[in-house]
Scaffold this active site. Structure first.
Site, mmCIF file in Angstrom:
data_model
loop_
_atom_site.group_PDB
_atom_site.id
_atom_site.type_symbol
_atom_site.label_atom_id
_atom_site.label_comp_id
_atom_site.label_asym_id
_atom_site.label_seq_id
_atom_site.Cartn_x
_atom_site.Cartn_y
_atom_site.Cartn_z
ATOM 1 N N ASN A 1 0.832 -1.203 0.000
ATOM 2 C CA ASN A 1 0.000 0.000 0.000
ATOM 3 C C ASN A 1 0.871 1.260 0.000
ATOM 4 O OD1 ASN A 1 -2.806 1.222 0.554
ATOM 5 N ND2 ASN A 1 -1.500 2.149 2.109
ATOM 6 N N TYR B 1 6.221 -1.250 9.168
ATOM 7 C CA TYR B 1 5.629 0.047 8.798
ATOM 8 C C TYR B 1 6.728 1.101 8.624
ATOM 9 C CZ TYR B 1 4.447 4.801 9.944
ATOM 10 O OH TYR B 1 4.432 6.172 9.943
ATOM 11 N N HIS B 2 7.591 1.235 9.650
ATOM 12 C CA HIS B 2 8.642 2.252 9.555
ATOM 13 C C HIS B 2 9.554 1.955 8.355
ATOM 14 C CE1 HIS B 2 7.465 2.780 13.872
ATOM 15 N NE2 HIS B 2 7.681 4.050 13.596
ATOM 16 N N ALA C 1 1.190 6.752 21.803
ATOM 17 C CA ALA C 1 1.457 6.733 23.244
ATOM 18 C C ALA C 1 0.692 7.788 24.052
ATOM 19 C CB ALA C 1 2.956 6.861 23.471
#
Ligand code: USQ
Length: 406
Positions: free
Chosen positions: A121, A184-185, A241
């Site tokens: 994606n 993801y990163h 967070a």
């Protein structure tokens, strides 16, 4: 600064929607693109944002009513290149702000399917944007949301995008070495490399905004109408967070510190995200320049963050417990962390600092919607290391949600 045609990719999201309203309010001609896949991913995980979110069509209608300004909407998927080409050739943007990526590290670490989905994606979507720009608006400026997590936590100072190296007596300037935290990163690292290449080879104008963890529930524009609120997440997958800690404080569940809480990250308020993006729009990268800004305003360890929330919540009468739990992630504790962020400051960013007043704002918002908090989605279940070989699942698209299998 003069009015520009600004195309916002991912205009339905936590940052995309407030950015669209903010830049529209500043007098820019704004269009948004989204395919609502994030809403589907939320449904898959059984989560919802804290405040109810109207359809994007409805939000745009309400924005027009309260501001008198129009936002154009394109519905479609960036991995479909025909759709992307048609949007770019029709709208002819001056600036493109690209938020339209799967944004969650835990989501990307669920299993093979979610890792592949995240990288396909994100990387394919960005490639299609690059090629569509080449085709329809090669002089336009791409402002791409990267992440501070691309760098990880190296044992040296983190520069803005590049590192001067000397090796065997020779010198060069290279992209800063990346040690990202998740698939993801990593997807953002892959994007950065593709964009660097396109800047070099095609002369593209690119600003990569390596953003820290964003917190906050509102901007001036989201406060203007109950249907203009943004998607504030607090669940283990899409919540980050500080937003999570604020919800946990109001709900009366212990703040979830992962591991010993010495891991340190960079943070910024959602209102500063809008300012940073505006600075990038007003100051485009040069042709052929892949410019990197580290986009954060403050640095905290998780323990410091939790103590801030505990203290602020106490003033509102909440008794907050902090609980260290086994870290579901693989990440360093007690590490060196010294990133620089001078570029945006030198271009005029006046940072908003984490303060009681800001907490008051977020905590008040959370309190208003306390009845919608779902405690089932708070505790982390996604682990970076799997007990079984779940990470190596088959090619089946069948997903078994724990506890629902016959
Ligand atoms: N953490 C806790 N307790 C929690 C949630 C998180 O201790 O309840 C810790 C994590 O272990 C991690 C840190 O907080 O060390 C940050 O985690 P996060 O979930 O707030 O943020 P992260 O997964 O790093 O990703 C978020 C956004 C992402 C963005 C990134 C910026 O979801 O889109 O790119 O922040 S950065 O962290 O700088 O890479």
């Amino acid at each position: 600064m003069g009015s520009k045609k600004v195309l916002i990719l991912g205009g339905d999201g936590y940052l995309g929607w407030p950015t669209a309203m903010y830049l529209s309010e500043q007098g820019h001609e704004v269009a948004v693109v989204d395919n609502f896949i994030k809403r589907q991913w939320q449904a898959e995980k059984g989560t919802e944002p804290l405040m109810p979110i109207s359809t994007l069509h409805e939000r745009i209608k309400v924005w027009k009513e309260v501001s008198g300004k129009s936002i154009e909407l394109f519905v479609g998927n960036l991995t479909n290149h025909r759709f992307v080409y048609s949007v770019f050739s029709k709208f002819q943007p001056d600036s493109i702000i690209h938020y339209a990526e799967q944004p969650s590290a835990p989501f990307s670490m669920i299993d093979r399917h979610h890792a592949v989905l995240t990288q396909t994606n994100n990387v394919v979507g960005t490639l299609n944007v690059m090629f569509a720009m080449q085709h329809s608006c090669p002089n336009a400026h791409l402002i791409k949301l990267g992440t501070m997590g691309e760098y990880g936590t190296p044992n040296i100072d983190i520069e803005e995008g590049y590192l001067d190296v000397e090796h065997n007596g020779r010198k060069d300037k290279v992209l800063f070495p990346k040690k990202p935290f998740s698939f993801y990163h990593l997807s953002k690292v892959h994007d950065s490399h593709n964009l660097y290449f396109a800047a070099q080879v095609w002369g593209m104008r690119v600003t990569d905004l390596n953003q820290g963890v964003v917190y906050g529930a509102d901007t001036d524009e989201t406060r203007r109408h109950e249907k203009l609120v943004t998607s504030f997440h607090y669940d283990e997958v899409f919540g980050t967070a500080l937003n999570r800690f604020c919800v946990q404080a109001v709900e009366g569940v212990p703040l979830t510190i992962y591991g010993d809480g010495t891991q340190t990250r960079s943070f910024l308020n959602i209102r500063d995200t809008l300012k940073c993006v505006e600075i990038a729009v007003d100051n485009p990268a040069d042709a052929g320049e892949f410019r990197v800004f580290n986009q954060f305003t403050e640095i905290f360890s998780m323990n410091e963050l939790a103590l801030h929330v505990q203290e602020a919540a106490k003033k509102h009468g909440y008794k907050v417990e902090i609980k260290a739990i086994k870290n579901p992630r693989v990440e360093k504790s007690n590490h060196y962390y010294k990133p620089t962020n001078s570029s945006l400051l030198s271009l005029g960013l006046d940072p908003i600092h984490l303060s009681d007043a800001l907490f008051d704002d977020v905590l008040a918002r959370v309190k208003e919607f306390k009845h919608r908090i779902n405690t089932d989605v708070i505790y982390p279940t996604v682990k970076w290391q799997h007990d079984t070989n779940k990470a190596d699942d088959s090619d089946s698209d069948l997903m078994v949600v724990e506890g629902t299998a016959a």
